[in-house]
Design a protein around this motif. Structure first.
Motif, short mmCIF file in Angstrom:
data_model
loop_
_atom_site.label_atom_id
_atom_site.label_comp_id
_atom_site.label_asym_id
_atom_site.label_seq_id
_atom_site.Cartn_x
_atom_site.Cartn_y
_atom_site.Cartn_z
N GLY A 73 -8.18 -37.45 -92.73
CA GLY A 73 -9.16 -36.76 -93.57
C GLY A 73 -9.99 -37.71 -94.42
O GLY A 73 -9.48 -38.69 -94.97
N PRO A 74 -11.28 -37.44 -94.56
CA PRO A 74 -12.09 -38.21 -95.50
C PRO A 74 -11.74 -37.84 -96.94
O PRO A 74 -11.31 -36.73 -97.22
N ILE A 75 -11.93 -38.78 -97.83
CA ILE A 75 -11.66 -38.56 -99.25
C ILE A 75 -12.97 -38.25 -99.97
O ILE A 75 -13.98 -38.93 -99.77
N LEU A 76 -12.93 -37.23 -100.81
CA LEU A 76 -14.07 -36.91 -101.67
C LEU A 76 -13.61 -37.07 -103.11
O LEU A 76 -12.76 -36.33 -103.61
N THR A 171 -18.79 -37.76 -105.60
CA THR A 171 -19.72 -36.73 -106.05
C THR A 171 -19.34 -36.29 -107.46
O THR A 171 -18.31 -36.68 -108.00
N GLY A 172 -20.17 -35.43 -108.02
CA GLY A 172 -19.92 -34.86 -109.34
C GLY A 172 -21.22 -34.68 -110.08
O GLY A 172 -22.25 -35.28 -109.74
N SER A 174 -23.47 -34.29 -113.85
CA SER A 174 -23.62 -34.67 -115.25
C SER A 174 -22.95 -36.03 -115.48
O SER A 174 -23.35 -37.02 -114.89
N TYR A 175 -21.91 -36.09 -116.32
CA TYR A 175 -21.22 -37.35 -116.51
C TYR A 175 -20.63 -37.84 -115.19
O TYR A 175 -20.64 -39.03 -114.88
N LEU A 176 -20.12 -36.89 -114.39
CA LEU A 176 -19.56 -37.24 -113.08
C LEU A 176 -20.65 -37.74 -112.13
O LEU A 176 -20.37 -38.54 -111.23
N GLY A 177 -21.89 -37.28 -112.35
CA GLY A 177 -23.01 -37.83 -111.59
C GLY A 177 -23.28 -39.26 -111.98
O GLY A 177 -23.62 -40.11 -111.14
N PHE A 178 -23.13 -39.56 -113.28
CA PHE A 178 -23.27 -40.92 -113.78
C PHE A 178 -22.22 -41.84 -113.16
O PHE A 178 -22.52 -42.94 -112.67
N THR A 179 -20.95 -41.42 -113.15
CA THR A 179 -19.91 -42.27 -112.58
C THR A 179 -20.10 -42.42 -111.07
O THR A 179 -19.75 -43.46 -110.50
N ALA A 180 -20.64 -41.39 -110.41
CA ALA A 180 -20.93 -41.51 -108.98
C ALA A 180 -21.99 -42.57 -108.73
O ALA A 180 -21.88 -43.38 -107.79
N LEU A 181 -23.03 -42.60 -109.57
CA LEU A 181 -24.06 -43.63 -109.42
C LEU A 181 -23.51 -45.02 -109.71
O LEU A 181 -23.86 -45.99 -109.02
N MET A 182 -22.68 -45.13 -110.72
CA MET A 182 -22.12 -46.44 -111.05
C MET A 182 -21.28 -47.01 -109.91
O MET A 182 -21.18 -48.23 -109.74
N LEU A 191 -16.64 -46.94 -99.35
CA LEU A 191 -17.52 -45.91 -99.89
C LEU A 191 -18.70 -45.73 -98.94
O LEU A 191 -19.55 -46.61 -98.82
N LYS A 192 -18.77 -44.57 -98.30
CA LYS A 192 -19.74 -44.34 -97.23
C LYS A 192 -20.83 -43.34 -97.59
O LYS A 192 -21.83 -43.24 -96.86
N ALA A 193 -20.69 -42.60 -98.68
CA ALA A 193 -21.71 -41.61 -99.05
C ALA A 193 -21.52 -41.20 -100.50
O ALA A 193 -20.41 -41.25 -101.04
N ALA A 194 -22.64 -40.79 -101.13
CA ALA A 194 -22.60 -40.37 -102.53
C ALA A 194 -23.52 -39.18 -102.74
O ALA A 194 -24.62 -39.13 -102.17
N VAL A 195 -23.05 -38.22 -103.55
CA VAL A 195 -23.88 -37.07 -103.92
C VAL A 195 -23.83 -36.92 -105.44
O VAL A 195 -23.11 -36.08 -105.98
N PRO A 196 -24.58 -37.75 -106.18
CA PRO A 196 -24.65 -37.61 -107.64
C PRO A 196 -25.52 -36.40 -108.00
O PRO A 196 -26.65 -36.26 -107.52
N GLN A 197 -24.99 -35.54 -108.85
CA GLN A 197 -25.68 -34.31 -109.23
C GLN A 197 -26.01 -34.34 -110.72
O GLN A 197 -25.15 -34.62 -111.55
N SER A 198 -27.27 -34.06 -111.06
CA SER A 198 -27.72 -34.06 -112.46
C SER A 198 -27.13 -35.24 -113.23
O SER A 198 -26.55 -35.07 -114.31
#
Length: 627
Positions: A73-76, A171-172, A174-182, A191-198
């Motif tokens: 399984g892939p990890i999210l 992914t995630g 708000s703040y979780l979008g920030f940590t996804a970008l970082m 790390l093969k994909a990212a979905v930063p939200q707001s």
């Protein structure tokens, strides 16, 4: 008989104890139990709690959840300041769909391994918490940050979770979008994909703390909620009108003093840096990412009416798109949502109704296929739209190759409270801005919390139409649709009798006075974009300076990104005012080095003059699709 009854009771107790497989329990046995595993054998999932070590020895609390039988399984992953334990124990059910957030169901049902982690210093993780912990460098002299923590976490997961295929997405919102970008800064190879939200990207330019230099007072509530180990929650200003509470306090500094907020380091940092200095510039995630090569496919997501972080996702898209030669590494999604609504049921926002659950539509039709094609062992072909937006007014998803996807066309302010497509005759309108009576963001009483806060950007703007300190300009009734796709740009030529001034511009869709389809929207004035600009920064955000009284300046800024259709029978309206309270602190309109520390005597009335036509043609530039 009494002896017989006692004997029978003893026999019953012995039988009951025997059925429990133990001797009878002594009445004075300590009733406290060290631990109870609420995940029972009949659960349809596996849930593991682990402490993952970082490179500096700090251990971060991490919860791993997946459906029983999951293999390869892939990890999210989501890295959160909002309690990883709570995020993975909703209802304490024995069904996986019931313990995880709504947005996770489609993923764990298809073999994904869901991981939530408390960021360092919060929840059950070790270490010190620093709000928006800066990247290693001038602001962070340690060897760790959110980029290294993400790297170390992913490295541990792919080595210690035997059910995974070794591919990780993050992914995630708000703040979780920030940590996804970082996590995209020097990313782990797995790390093969990212979905930063707001995502929180630039706290000064247009996300949580400031917008174009104007301070957002609701940030104080977040500071207490996030950083008070005891006694957290909102600022204890009571249940009355927030407008009155902020007005009575005076400046942001006086408000902070009154409620003991100066003991919070993050509050002091915001108050000490009112201008766009290196403190803010070196934290801006879009700048950090632009200076590196993007190696992880990224889908950036934001809501059209995001009341907290409307700036970040489009800013990162602008920063990364020049690297995307094949138009397949970075994509942008704009949905008809408030902040983070993408992860919930999203059939409506305030009085606005959409065609079905747009959050679920996005997750199943676009987000999951994007992650599948990058994370699955036998992946389907990638068919990710370069830009995906939801056309409000038409209520449909649209795919574009670029963003903005329209031709910028000026809609000019004109005489007689009009708007014109051609440059009008020169003229001006004036109003008196009084800091003692600022224009409210909502009808009073105002409570910047709950649904009122979530939906304030789509509130009917008629409540300020009769104020003498609000200028309203309107087109005639439209005879054909006007479709805009992008961030409308403001060009405002204005002067003040003061030495500083704020200007707020609202782009509004005015519904017909009679609307049989939905009486709630009859005559409704729907805000399509609302944004502020603090006048002292007209020469540069890092170099505030007083305005020369009476001099006309050209103030330029952007409204939030939108995909919207103004329908025939509607009108387009532009409103101009000089306060939006109590969301933004008041501009004293006299010159003070820091508005944060303005004194009561600094707040003065000023006459604001908006010019139009001729060589001072104020306009809102609309990105008109097909234009």
């Amino acid at each position: 008989m009494r002896r017989l009854l006692i004997g029978a009771a003893c026999l019953a107790a012995l039988a009951s104890a025997a059925s429990l497989g133990a001797a009878p329990t002594d009445p004075m046995t300590n009733d406290q139990v060290k631990e109870y595993d609420w995940v029972r054998p009949q659960a349809d999932y596996v849930r593991r709690e682990v402490m993952v070590p970082m490179r500096d020895g700090t251990k971060l609390f991490t919860v791993i959840v997946f459906r029983k039988g999951t293999k390869d399984g892939p990890i999210l992953l989501s890295r959160t300041p909002y309690d990883a334990y709570k995020a993975t124990s909703r209802n304490r059910s024995q069904r996986i769909a019931e313990i995880l957030p709504v947005m996770d169901k489609e993923f764990v049902d298809d073999g994904y391994i869901r991981v939530y982690q408390d960021v360092r210093g919060l929840g059950r993780s070790e270490g010190d918490y620093v709000m928006n912990r800066p990247l290693r460098g001038p602001l962070n002299r340690t060897k760790v940050d959110h980029a290294t923590d993400a790297y170390d976490t992913i490295d541990w997961l792919v080595k210690h979770v035997p059910e995974t295929n070794g591919k990780v997405g993050i992914t995630g919102s708000s703040y979780l979008g920030f940590t996804a970008l970082m996590a995209l800064i020097d990313p782990h190879p797995a790390l093969k994909a990212a979905v930063p939200q707001s995502p929180m990207v630039d706290g000064w330019m247009g996300d949580d703390w400031f917008h174009n230099g104007a301070f957002r007072t609701f940030g104080f509530d977040y500071v207490i909620e996030q950083t008070a180990q005891k006694g957290g929650g909102e600022v204890p200003r009571g249940t009355g009108d927030d407008y009155t509470a902020y007005l009575a306090a005076g400046s942001a500094m006086e408000y902070a003093r009154a409620f003991g907020l100066l003991q919070f380091p993050v509050a002091r940092k915001m108050l000490e840096h009112p201008a766009y200095d290196t403190y803010w510039q070196e934290q801006a995630v879009d700048k950090l990412l632009a200076s590196r090569k993007l190696t992880v496919p990224t889908m950036l997501v934001v809501g059209q009416w995001d009341q907290e972080d409307s700036y970040g996702a489009p800013a990162v898209y602008r920063a990364l798109e020049p690297q995307d030669a094949n138009n397949d590494m970075v994509s942008l999604v704009i949905g008809p949502w408030r902040h983070s609504q993408v992860n919930y049921e999203a059939r409506a926002l305030g009085p606005l109704q959409w065609e079905g659950d747009t959050g679920l539509q996005f997750r199943t039709r676009y987000m999951k296929p994007f992650l599948d094609c990058h994370l699955k062992t036998d992946p389907p072909a990638c068919q990710t739209p370069p830009v995906l937006t939801y056309a409000t007014g038409e209520n449909r998803w649209e795919v574009s190759d670029k963003w903005p996807d329209g031709t910028y066309t000026p809609l000019y302010l004109a005489a007689g409270a009009g708007l014109a497509w051609a440059v009008p005759a020169a003229g001006s309108d004036s109003y008196v801005s009084d800091p003692a009576k600022p224009v409210p963001m909502l009808p009073r009483p105002i409570h910047m919390s709950g649904d009122e806060w979530k939906e304030w950007l789509v509130h009917d703007q008629r409540f300020v139409s009769d104020r003498t300190d609000v200028l309203s300009y309107s087109t005639g009734v439209l005879d054909k649709p006007v479709h805009i796709k992008g961030a409308p740009r403001v060009e405002l030529h204005a002067a003040t009798t003061g030495q500083d001034s704020d200007f707020v511009v609202k782009l509004i869709d005015v519904y017909p006075r009679e609307l049989t389809a939905d009486d709630r929207l009859a005559g409704y004035q729907l805000g399509i974009g609302i944004e502020i600009f603090r006048g002292r920064y007209v020469h540069g955000f890092a170099t505030p300076a007083p305005l020369e009284p009476g001099k006309t300046y050209k103030f330029e800024w952007s409204l939030p990104n939108v995909d919207h259709v103004f329908q025939p029978g509607h009108r387009i309206m532009v409103q101009v005012q000089s306060s939006l309270f109590p969301l933004y602190d008041r501009n004293p309109q006299s010159w003070v080095p820091s508005i944060m520390e303005a004194k009561p005597e600094d707040y003065v009335k000023a006459t604001e003059t908006v010019r139009y036509g001729g060589d001072a043609a104020s306009a809102v530039w609309l990105p008109i699709a097909g234009g």
